[in-house]
Design a protein around this motif. Sequence first.
Motif, PDB file in Angstrom:
ATOM      1  N   TYR A 276      75.432  17.190  28.276  1.00  0.00           N
ATOM      2  CA  TYR A 276      73.993  17.220  28.030  1.00  0.00           C
ATOM      3  C   TYR A 276      73.433  15.802  27.978  1.00  0.00           C
ATOM      4  N   VAL A 277      74.141  14.930  27.280  1.00  0.00           N
ATOM      5  CA  VAL A 277      73.687  13.545  27.147  1.00  0.00           C
ATOM      6  C   VAL A 277      73.769  12.825  28.490  1.00  0.00           C
ATOM      7  N   VAL A 278      74.896  13.002  29.182  1.00  0.00           N
ATOM      8  CA  VAL A 278      75.094  12.312  30.462  1.00  0.00           C
ATOM      9  C   VAL A 278      74.047  12.750  31.478  1.00  0.00           C
ATOM     10  N   VAL A 279      73.861  14.063  31.624  1.00  0.00           N
ATOM     11  CA  VAL A 279      72.890  14.572  32.597  1.00  0.00           C
ATOM     12  C   VAL A 279      71.478  14.130  32.217  1.00  0.00           C
ATOM     13  N   ALA A 280      71.153  14.154  30.925  1.00  0.00           N
ATOM     14  CA  ALA A 280      69.822  13.728  30.489  1.00  0.00           C
ATOM     15  C   ALA A 280      69.580  12.261  30.843  1.00  0.00           C
ATOM     16  N   VAL A 281      70.552  11.401  30.565  1.00  0.00           N
ATOM     17  CA  VAL A 281      70.405   9.977  30.876  1.00  0.00           C
ATOM     18  C   VAL A 281      70.253   9.758  32.377  1.00  0.00           C
ATOM     19  N   LEU A 282      71.069  10.457  33.168  1.00  0.00           N
ATOM     20  CA  LEU A 282      71.015  10.272  34.627  1.00  0.00           C
ATOM     21  C   LEU A 282      69.699  10.784  35.216  1.00  0.00           C
ATOM     22  N   LEU A 283      69.182  11.890  34.689  1.00  0.00           N
ATOM     23  CA  LEU A 283      67.917  12.417  35.211  1.00  0.00           C
ATOM     24  C   LEU A 283      66.728  11.583  34.741  1.00  0.00           C
ATOM     25  N   VAL A 284      66.779  11.076  33.525  1.00  0.00           N
ATOM     26  CA  VAL A 284      65.722  10.165  33.062  1.00  0.00           C
ATOM     27  C   VAL A 284      65.711   8.906  33.923  1.00  0.00           C
ATOM     28  N   THR A 285      66.902   8.380  34.237  1.00  0.00           N
ATOM     29  CA  THR A 285      67.000   7.206  35.111  1.00  0.00           C
ATOM     30  C   THR A 285      66.426   7.520  36.488  1.00  0.00           C
ATOM     31  N   ALA A 286      66.735   8.719  37.003  1.00  0.00           N
ATOM     32  CA  ALA A 286      66.209   9.120  38.310  1.00  0.00           C
ATOM     33  C   ALA A 286      64.692   9.240  38.270  1.00  0.00           C
ATOM     34  N   ALA A 287      64.161   9.795  37.188  1.00  0.00           N
ATOM     35  CA  ALA A 287      62.704   9.932  37.054  1.00  0.00           C
ATOM     36  C   ALA A 287      62.037   8.564  36.973  1.00  0.00           C
ATOM     37  N   ALA A 288      62.658   7.636  36.247  1.00  0.00           N
ATOM     38  CA  ALA A 288      62.110   6.287  36.142  1.00  0.00           C
ATOM     39  C   ALA A 288      62.151   5.575  37.491  1.00  0.00           C
ATOM     40  N   GLY A 289      63.240   5.808  38.246  1.00  0.00           N
ATOM     41  CA  GLY A 289      63.374   5.151  39.549  1.00  0.00           C
ATOM     42  C   GLY A 289      62.412   5.687  40.588  1.00  0.00           C
ATOM     43  N   THR A 290      62.127   6.989  40.528  1.00  0.00           N
ATOM     44  CA  THR A 290      61.259   7.606  41.538  1.00  0.00           C
ATOM     45  C   THR A 290      59.814   7.761  41.052  1.00  0.00           C
ATOM     46  N   GLY A 291      59.622   7.696  39.745  1.00  0.00           N
ATOM     47  CA  GLY A 291      58.292   7.950  39.193  1.00  0.00           C
ATOM     48  C   GLY A 291      57.948   9.424  39.128  1.00  0.00           C
ATOM     49  N   ASP A 292      58.918  10.284  39.393  1.00  0.00           N
ATOM     50  CA  ASP A 292      58.674  11.728  39.403  1.00  0.00           C
ATOM     51  C   ASP A 292      58.973  12.305  38.023  1.00  0.00           C
ATOM     52  N   TRP A 293      58.076  12.072  37.078  1.00  0.00           N
ATOM     53  CA  TRP A 293      58.277  12.582  35.727  1.00  0.00           C
ATOM     54  C   TRP A 293      58.053  14.086  35.666  1.00  0.00           C
ATOM     55  N   GLY A 294      57.336  14.624  36.643  1.00  0.00           N
ATOM     56  CA  GLY A 294      57.153  16.068  36.700  1.00  0.00           C
ATOM     57  C   GLY A 294      58.473  16.786  36.931  1.00  0.00           C
ATOM     58  N   ALA A 295      59.333  16.201  37.767  1.00  0.00           N
ATOM     59  CA  ALA A 295      60.644  16.795  38.018  1.00  0.00           C
ATOM     60  C   ALA A 295      61.491  16.778  36.747  1.00  0.00           C
ATOM     61  N   LEU A 296      61.345  15.711  35.952  1.00  0.00           N
ATOM     62  CA  LEU A 296      62.100  15.630  34.703  1.00  0.00           C
ATOM     63  C   LEU A 296      61.626  16.701  33.720  1.00  0.00           C
ATOM     64  N   ALA A 297      60.304  16.886  33.630  1.00  0.00           N
ATOM     65  CA  ALA A 297      59.773  17.927  32.740  1.00  0.00           C
ATOM     66  C   ALA A 297      60.221  19.305  33.203  1.00  0.00           C
TER      67      ALA A 297
END
Length: 255
Positions: free
Chosen positions: A128-149
């Motif tokens: 849970y922690v690993v996937v959350a960190v990796l997806l938050v990093t991906a959202a920050a890199g792409t600017g796609d915060w909608g995908a993270l939500a």
Amino acid sequence: MIALVAVLGLCVGSFLNVVAWRVPRGESVVRPPSACPGCGRQIRAVENVPVLSWLVLRARCRGCGERISAVYPAVELATGVLFVLVFLRFGLAWDLPAYLYGAAIAVALTVIDIRLHRLPDAIVLPSYVVVAVLLVTAAAGTGDWGALARAAAGGAILFVAYFLMVFAYPAGMGLGDVKLAGILGALLAWVGWGALAVGAFSAFVLGGAFALVLVVLRRAGRGSGIPFGPWMMLGAALGIGAGEQIFSAYLDLML
């Protein structure tokens, strides 16, 4: 790049063999070094090359001659193939690490669930922690915060859905499946709602079809326990790989 990803997958697969063997026993995956379970002889680095060592040694320990299970090279090959498929699906993108990690834990959890009918918390909960960190990093890199939500909502939805199913029919699946559902839901929903729908539904279709085949072949009865985790992960793989296209085609057919 494909060759590099394949080699990375083979090496990760070699480590996953250690994980699948030691984690359910509560042992460290770092110490002691790998050794033959028959004679206790430590495995040398040259004898630990993924797949090739198994072939060169002719599937036997060099020290005592005990047979080495074909599961080991199968896990390595499966991980290598999955890593290549994930790379072909996402390319060099910000979200690639999250799905490579998902592929890795899927291999380890599948082996463990088939062997022991368990999905160890030692793998699932930290994920849970690993996937959350990796997806938050991906959202920050792409600017796609909608995908993270959407990923957070998808993880919560699938977790709650599985929890309600276990609450309604405890004999159908275990709490390990519930915990795994949250991770798979997040990875599916990051791709899209269609991927989540197809991935979640496919798990029951594939698992049910497999159970039906076993019953027809008289290899299992109606009360037989069949690990559901592998079908959850296979369904998620289908959803991630082609869920959006399948869901779109379904909507076009219905509308």
